[in-house]
Design a protein around this motif. Structure first.
Motif, short mmCIF file in Angstrom:
data_model
loop_
_atom_site.label_atom_id
_atom_site.label_comp_id
_atom_site.label_asym_id
_atom_site.label_seq_id
_atom_site.Cartn_x
_atom_site.Cartn_y
_atom_site.Cartn_z
N ASP A 174 0.80 -1.09 -0.08
CA ASP A 174 0.11 -0.04 -0.02
C ASP A 174 0.88 1.19 0.00
OD1 ASP A 174 -2.69 0.71 -0.01
OD2 ASP A 174 -2.31 1.65 1.93
N LYS A 175 2.06 0.87 0.28
CA LYS A 175 2.99 2.20 0.29
C LYS A 175 2.54 3.31 1.24
CE LYS A 175 5.21 1.42 -4.24
NZ LYS A 175 4.47 0.05 -4.23
N CYS A 176 2.20 2.90 2.63
CA CYS A 176 1.55 3.82 3.42
C CYS A 176 2.35 3.77 4.93
CB CYS A 176 0.20 3.22 3.75
SG CYS A 176 0.34 1.59 4.37
N ASN A 177 2.02 4.99 5.46
CA ASN A 177 2.67 5.09 6.96
C ASN A 177 1.26 5.10 7.71
OD1 ASN A 177 5.31 5.11 6.59
ND2 ASN A 177 5.12 7.06 5.62
N LYS A 178 0.92 4.06 8.47
CA LYS A 178 -0.33 3.97 9.19
C LYS A 178 -0.03 3.53 10.53
CE LYS A 178 -3.63 3.44 5.38
NZ LYS A 178 -4.76 2.97 4.60
N VAL A 179 -0.83 4.27 11.47
CA VAL A 179 -0.98 3.59 12.92
C VAL A 179 -2.45 3.18 13.05
CG1 VAL A 179 -0.85 4.19 15.45
CG2 VAL A 179 1.09 5.10 13.56
N PHE A 180 -2.78 2.19 13.63
CA PHE A 180 -4.07 1.62 14.03
C PHE A 180 -4.21 1.56 15.42
CE2 PHE A 180 -2.19 -0.36 10.26
CZ PHE A 180 -3.27 -0.05 9.40
N ARG A 181 -5.32 1.73 15.92
CA ARG A 181 -5.61 1.98 17.33
C ARG A 181 -6.93 0.83 17.51
NH1 ARG A 181 -3.40 5.67 20.68
NH2 ARG A 181 -2.46 7.38 19.79
N GLY A 182 -6.55 -0.22 18.10
CA GLY A 182 -7.53 -1.51 18.35
C GLY A 182 -7.54 -2.37 17.00
N VAL A 183 -8.30 -3.22 17.05
CA VAL A 183 -8.38 -4.28 16.11
C VAL A 183 -9.08 -3.89 14.71
CG1 VAL A 183 -10.30 -5.66 16.81
CG2 VAL A 183 -8.36 -6.71 15.57
N HIS A 184 -10.35 -3.03 14.87
CA HIS A 184 -11.38 -2.84 14.03
C HIS A 184 -11.04 -2.24 12.54
CE1 HIS A 184 -14.11 -3.72 17.09
NE2 HIS A 184 -13.56 -2.87 17.86
N ASN A 185 -9.69 -1.28 12.65
CA ASN A 185 -9.04 -0.87 11.33
C ASN A 185 -8.29 -1.32 10.57
OD1 ASN A 185 -11.33 1.15 11.56
ND2 ASN A 185 -10.06 2.45 13.13
N LEU A 186 -7.76 -2.82 11.10
CA LEU A 186 -6.69 -3.25 10.62
C LEU A 186 -7.02 -3.78 9.23
CD1 LEU A 186 -5.29 -5.18 13.85
CD2 LEU A 186 -4.25 -3.44 12.61
N PRO A 187 -5.85 -4.06 8.28
CA PRO A 187 -6.24 -4.66 7.05
C PRO A 187 -6.75 -5.82 7.02
CG PRO A 187 -3.90 -3.63 7.12
CD PRO A 187 -4.58 -3.64 8.59
N TYR A 188 -7.50 -6.15 6.20
CA TYR A 188 -8.09 -7.52 6.04
C TYR A 188 -7.18 -8.71 6.24
CZ TYR A 188 -11.09 -11.32 4.35
OH TYR A 188 -11.68 -12.71 4.07
N SER A 189 -5.79 -8.59 5.71
CA SER A 189 -4.78 -9.70 5.46
C SER A 189 -4.46 -9.85 7.30
CB SER A 189 -3.82 -9.24 4.81
OG SER A 189 -3.04 -7.96 5.51
N CYS A 190 -4.87 -9.22 7.93
CA CYS A 190 -4.46 -9.24 9.69
C CYS A 190 -5.52 -10.21 10.07
CB CYS A 190 -4.10 -8.06 10.15
SG CYS A 190 -2.78 -7.05 9.36
N LYS A 191 -6.74 -10.13 9.81
CA LYS A 191 -7.61 -10.82 10.50
C LYS A 191 -7.39 -12.29 10.87
CE LYS A 191 -10.07 -6.99 9.86
NZ LYS A 191 -10.42 -6.05 11.13
N GLY A 192 -6.78 -13.21 9.90
CA GLY A 192 -6.61 -14.41 9.98
C GLY A 192 -5.61 -14.62 11.26
N PRO A 193 -4.36 -14.03 11.15
CA PRO A 193 -3.41 -14.24 12.08
C PRO A 193 -4.07 -13.87 13.38
CG PRO A 193 -2.40 -13.36 10.23
CD PRO A 193 -3.82 -13.42 9.99
N ILE A 194 -4.77 -12.66 13.65
CA ILE A 194 -5.26 -12.36 14.82
C ILE A 194 -6.01 -13.37 15.63
CG2 ILE A 194 -6.93 -10.49 15.94
CD1 ILE A 194 -6.11 -8.33 14.17
N THR A 195 -6.89 -14.12 14.85
CA THR A 195 -7.75 -14.99 15.30
C THR A 195 -7.04 -16.29 15.54
OG1 THR A 195 -9.46 -14.24 13.66
CG2 THR A 195 -9.81 -16.62 14.60
N ILE A 196 -6.04 -16.63 14.86
CA ILE A 196 -5.28 -17.79 15.25
C ILE A 196 -4.41 -17.58 16.42
CG2 ILE A 196 -3.18 -19.21 14.41
CD1 ILE A 196 -4.16 -18.94 11.60
N ASP A 197 -3.57 -16.43 16.64
CA ASP A 197 -3.08 -16.12 17.81
C ASP A 197 -3.89 -16.08 18.93
OD1 ASP A 197 -0.80 -16.14 16.36
OD2 ASP A 197 -0.61 -13.81 16.28
N LYS A 198 -5.08 -15.35 18.64
CA LYS A 198 -5.81 -15.25 20.16
C LYS A 198 -6.46 -16.54 20.61
CE LYS A 198 -9.08 -11.80 22.03
NZ LYS A 198 -10.10 -10.59 21.78
N SER A 199 -6.85 -17.35 19.70
CA SER A 199 -7.37 -18.77 20.06
C SER A 199 -6.39 -19.81 20.39
CB SER A 199 -8.04 -19.37 18.81
OG SER A 199 -7.10 -19.77 17.80
N GLY A 200 -5.16 -19.48 20.26
CA GLY A 200 -4.17 -20.40 20.83
C GLY A 200 -3.94 -21.63 19.98
#
Length: 207
Positions: A174-200
């Motif tokens: 994306d050639k971007c500089n972004k800071v995200f607060r919380g999980v809601h605005n994270l890119p779609y590609s991050c949703k899977g890793p978040i779920t896997i890590d949080k579920s153990g």
């Protein structure tokens, strides 16, 4: 003589039939290194917060970026970043990502109990305070000053650092500089890793 020269050699992959036939004709039976499977997962901090960071470089040198996230003991993402660095080397991307992650945690008031990175070379460099490359010195120096306790640095396998890896790759794409607060605005590609890590859930690592 050929068999004796190769007696201590182990092949990592299977040989094709032609090469195997030639070696056997010389009296050498190829040996293959055994591979082991290891189950790994992201381990949350016992107290305070953990920082996962990673760098990405498309070519070496090439376009590079970094990403990382700050999470609590429940696996909740409090803050994350995705920064594009332009053209550089893979080591510059790794060091700058670590610097940006530490700076974000410090400026936001998060107390880190662990810092996870999948680059063993960089972890050793920080803990031993031995600079890797003069090109990355300006950021490496800042990292050393921000980490008061090198023991907080911990090397992890790439499979347990997928969220930071996804953020770093998103920065390059994306050639971007972004800071995200919380999980809601994270890119779609991050949703899977978040779920896997949080579920153990466990990941398979081939050693």
């Amino acid at each position: 003589m050929v068999a004796h020269s190769l007696s201590m050699l182990q092949f990592k992959v299977d040989l094709n039939p032609k090469d195997l036939h030639i070696l056997m004709w010389f009296g050498y039976l190829p040996r293959y290194s055994t591979k082991m499977l290891k189950l790994v997962r992201w381990i949350p901090p016992i107290c305070d917060f953990s920082l996962n960071v990673d760098g990405a470089c498309k070519g070496n040198p090439g376009e590079c970026g970094g990403g990382g996230c700050i999470r609590d003991s429940q696996g909740n993402v409090h803050m994350a970043f995705s920064h594009f660095y332009g053209v550089g080397t893979s080591m510059i991307a790794e060091v700058r990502a670590l610097y940006d992650g530490l700076r974000l945690a410090t400026s936001s008031g998060y107390k880190l109990s662990t810092i996870h990175y999948d680059s063993q070379v960089l972890v050793n460099s920080i803990c031993e305070k031995k600079m890797l490359s003069w090109r990355s010195y300006r950021w490496w120096r800042e990292v050393v000053s921000l980490i008061r306790e090198p023991a907080l640095m911990s090397h992890v396998y790439r499979e347990t650092n997928q969220l930071a890896d996804a953020l770093a790759n998103f920065a390059v794409k994306d050639k971007c500089n972004k800071v995200f607060r919380g999980v809601h605005n994270l890119p779609y590609s991050c949703k899977g890793p978040i779920t896997i890590d949080k579920s153990g859930l466990l990941n398979v690592r081939l050693l």
